[in-house]
Enzyme design. Structure first.
Site, PDB file in Angstrom:
ATOM      1  N   ASP A  92      22.880  -9.705  17.960  1.00 58.55           N
ATOM      2  CA  ASP A  92      23.848  -9.783  17.500  1.00 58.55           C
ATOM      3  C   ASP A  92      24.585 -11.149  16.668  1.00 58.55           C
ATOM      4  OD1 ASP A  92      26.136  -8.052  15.360  1.00 58.55           O
ATOM      5  OD2 ASP A  92      26.735  -6.823  17.028  1.00 58.55           O
ATOM      6  N   ASP A 127      27.881  -9.799   9.418  1.00 59.63           N
ATOM      7  CA  ASP A 127      28.303  -9.057   8.278  1.00 59.63           C
ATOM      8  C   ASP A 127      29.661  -8.478   8.502  1.00 59.63           C
ATOM      9  OD1 ASP A 127      26.798  -7.997  10.947  1.00 59.63           O
ATOM     10  OD2 ASP A 127      28.132  -5.514  10.326  1.00 59.63           O
ATOM     11  N   ALA A 195      29.654  -0.232  12.231  1.00 62.69           N
ATOM     12  CA  ALA A 195      31.175   0.302  12.217  1.00 62.69           C
ATOM     13  C   ALA A 195      30.992   1.594  12.151  1.00 62.69           C
ATOM     14  CB  ALA A 195      32.086   0.043  10.940  1.00 62.69           C
ATOM     15  N   CYS A 278      22.122  14.730  39.000  1.00 53.20           N
ATOM     16  CA  CYS A 278      20.534  14.299  38.361  1.00 53.20           C
ATOM     17  C   CYS A 278      19.675  13.802  39.174  1.00 53.20           C
ATOM     18  CB  CYS A 278      21.256  13.324  37.981  1.00 53.20           C
ATOM     19  SG  CYS A 278      20.542  12.024  37.116  1.00 53.20           S
ATOM     20  N   CYS A 280      17.937  11.409  38.965  1.00 51.77           N
ATOM     21  CA  CYS A 280      17.283   9.650  39.128  1.00 51.77           C
ATOM     22  C   CYS A 280      16.985   8.822  40.300  1.00 51.77           C
ATOM     23  CB  CYS A 280      18.128   9.154  37.205  1.00 51.77           C
ATOM     24  SG  CYS A 280      19.654   8.087  38.635  1.00 51.77           S
ATOM     25  N   CYS A 283      21.114   8.886  41.719  1.00 50.67           N
ATOM     26  CA  CYS A 283      21.341  10.277  42.744  1.00 50.67           C
ATOM     27  C   CYS A 283      20.631  11.102  43.661  1.00 50.67           C
ATOM     28  CB  CYS A 283      21.329  11.210  41.534  1.00 50.67           C
ATOM     29  SG  CYS A 283      22.654   9.849  39.763  1.00 50.67           S
TER      30      CYS A 283
END
Ligand code: GUN
Ligand code: ZN
Length: 489
Positions: A92, A127, A195, A278, A280, A283
């Site tokens: 960015d 931008d 935005a 969870c 994963c 977890c």
């Protein structure tokens, strides 16, 4: 062209695509998330990003440019060395800092040159993000700046590096549409809707949907579309169904720093959790209590990892849903997690013509599990299409049995929410739908809309509609030329 984008499968306005990044010699699957790597604060290392599912990352060229040690390293050893990631890297430009602090020290020429010098794969010009609710005059003035920034970036000699075309326009759909079309004229490699972070932070998902749809209408369907700064897994299904292919976010790391645990239904606080719901690796290997007792650094790292795992798991689920043709069912499930997401889903359904243009005609099955399902694009498409089916002069449309339809030339089923369904289509998508036994008022009204369209299309036929005790409120709009029979009488 450094980027080539190919759409493989489609559902609603969402698609599974392949984005080939030639400068990094790699092909990534979309929709996907680009985790934000903050070059100053590395919460988790790049290997862990990959193992959680990241195929591409994003970092901020402006932060690197304005931090002397990073800038030197990036110029000498390249961006990949600074970020420590092997795959494609997008950067960015500092526009987010511009929007947050009102001023930055670089312009597009300078930052694009820098992005090129350090070996960015996908670069971004400066931008000008216009906040939600800005005046039309202000938004137009800002758009002029963004358009010039894109033009400048595209005119520079930057070799193979891909360039992003940001699409601004505040909360004005007309201006978003215009900005999308203007960006497209510059033939960028990728387009990014900007935005939206303030909209997401205040749960304005319905307006987020309006913004995405308008930008996409300006951009057209062929190009890859990124949603800047969006990275909460609760909104991926909705944003993909509206037409986004790529997301980026620091949410996984920022939330982790605050002890927050992301789920597809929202955000929880670790301190208030008894159990980690969870599967994963984080977890499975930890408990809420053990994470709360860990050092702050370790807790932050483990939470960030969990946050990434749930994000990529949700994106895999979204891709699986697109492949199976039930993305809107997934959006609907997610919409039950938060009222603002339900607003977003309803707003998406209100863009029915847009959805119909993108949605594929045949899928596995239609599951009607909510009021909103009555407004799905499949229902509108069905009602529009059956008006073209030829029919006799005496027509029965019935909730009952067509075998007892002596005296009629044509007998169709009356099926909420679709409305009139020819016998021959009963076993075809979408009218082979699995629907609840008891139709709601909204579903019956939608069915009667379909009857009305059919009657209008066949002025020389005479119609009889037979229903099982439908209340007058659902029948009110039917022309008095149609004979109504209540089968329960
Ligand atoms: N990151 C989050 N929002 C934006 C935006 O509007 N523009 C750019 N360049 N980056 C962003
Ligand atoms: Zn987890």
């Amino acid at each position: 062209m450094t980027l080539t984008f190919e759409t493989r499968l489609q559902d609603a306005a969402g698609r599974i695509g392949r984005l080939a990044v030639s400068t990094a010699d790699s092909v990534i699957q979309t929709p996907t998330l680009l985790p934000v790597v903050n070059p100053n604060i590395q919460t988790i290392d790049a290997n862990d990003l990959s193992s959680a599912g990241a195929e591409m990352v994003i970092t901020n060229a402006y932060i690197i440019y304005t931090t002397p040690s990073l800038r030197e390293q990036a110029l000498e050893e390249g961006l990949r060395s600074v970020v420590g990631f092997d795959g494609p890297i997008m950067t960015d430009s500092g526009s987010f800092q511009l929007a947050t602090y009102g001023d930055i020290d670089v312009d597009t020429t300078e930052i694009i040159e820098f992005q090129s010098a350090i070996g960015t794969d996908i670069a971004t010009p400066v931008d000008l993000p216009t906040a939600p609710d800005a005046s039309v005059a202000q938004t137009e003035e800002d758009l002029q700046h963004t358009d010039e920034a894109i033009a400048r970036a595209m005119s520079m000699e930057t070799g193979e590096m891909a360039i992003t075309g940001p699409v601004q326009g505040s909360t004005h759909p007309t201006l978003r549409r215009r900005a999308g079309a203007a960006a497209r004229k510059h033939a960028c490699d990728l387009y990014a809707i900007g935005a939206v972070v303030p909209l997401l932070n205040s749960y304005r998902y319905a307006e987020m949907v309006d913004v995405i749809v308008a930008a996409k209408e300006g951009l057209g369907p062929a190009v890859p579309v990124h949603l800047f700064g969006a990275g909460h897994p609760m909104m991926f299904a909705l944003a993909v169904a509206a037409g986004c292919d790529l997301f980026d976010s620091a949410a996984y790391a920022l939330y982790a720093r605050d002890g927050r645990y992301l789920t597809v239904a929202g955000t929880a606080h670790l301190a208030e959790m008894d159990t980690l719901p969870c599967e994963c690796p984080v977890c499975l290997e930890h408990t809420s209590a053990s994470l709360q007792m860990a050092s702050p650094e370790e807790r932050e790292r483990q939470l960030a990892l969990h946050n990434l795992y749930v994000s990529f798991a949700e994106l895999r689920r979204v891709r699986a849903a697109i492949a199976a043709g039930d993305l809107l069912e997934l959006v609907e499930q997610r919409a039950r997690g938060h009222p603002a997401l339900l607003d977003g889903y309803r707003r998406l359904l209100a863009h029915v013509e847009y959805l119909e243009r993108h949605d594929r005609a045949s899928k596995g099955g239609f599951f009607g599990v909510s009021q909103e399902a009555a407004s799905r694009p499949e229902v509108h498409r069905h009602q529009r299409r059956v008006t073209a089916v030829p029919m006799g002069s005496e027509v029965l449309i019935t909730e009952g049995d067509c075998s007892a339809s002596g005296g009629y030339d044509t007998c169709w089923r009356l099926m909420p929410p679709f409305g009139p369904v020819p016998m021959a289509l009963q076993d075809s998508y979408p009218t082979n739908a699995t629907l609840p036994q008891d139709a709601t008022e909204a579903e019956r009204r939608m069915a009667m809309d379909g009857v009305r369209r059919l009657v209008a299309a066949h002025p020389s036929s005479r119609f009889t509609v037979a229903h099982h005790g439908w209340p007058p409120s659902t029948l009110a709009a039917i022309s008095s030329d149609v004979v109504m029979i209540d089968l329960t009488d």
